[in-house]
Design a protein around this motif. Sequence first.
Motif: not given
Length: 175
Positions: A10-27
């Motif tokens: 669950q921790k890894r999944e949260v980290a992955e979704s956070s990274f995806d959100l950050l990536h999308h927000s930056i772009v």
Amino acid sequence: PAMASQAGSQKREVAESSFDLLHHSIVETFCSASRGPSSEEELDQIGYQVGSKLAERYSKDRAPFANDLEVITFLCKEFWTEVYGKQMDRLRTNHNGVFELQDHRFRSILRLSCAPEQNAGEAAKRFLLLPSGMVRGALAVLGIIATVRAEVSPALPSIVFIVHVKDRTRPLPVL
């Protein structure tokens, strides 16, 4: 033990979704501003900085790489796994400094797959600027100066990074 494994997952999944959100927000932030071509350069530069710092961190306890193929293999297996949670799916080379790194299920553009075809391909290109810079930055820290071009496959979310080695900042060891 099973509870600990589930919590880690669950921790890894949260980290992955956070990274995806950050990536999308930056772009979205850089591409929505009317900066023109400079926004692409800025995204690439951000990716370069992130990739170089991560590669330095992930490779600090490794023995020196013997050749370019070892560096690229490290990038495809260990680096990509740390950043995106999976290895690259395929690595091809012509043994003359050109490498093709393929990810058939690139997580950062999974949600774009359901958009209309013409818009999805164009939108996906914007989301590849950051990871292209990351690949280039990681290679630079590992001693390879290269150009990196990302291409979107017609079968989203499959992508290809084409790496052209230009120079080396570290001498190859004598075997």
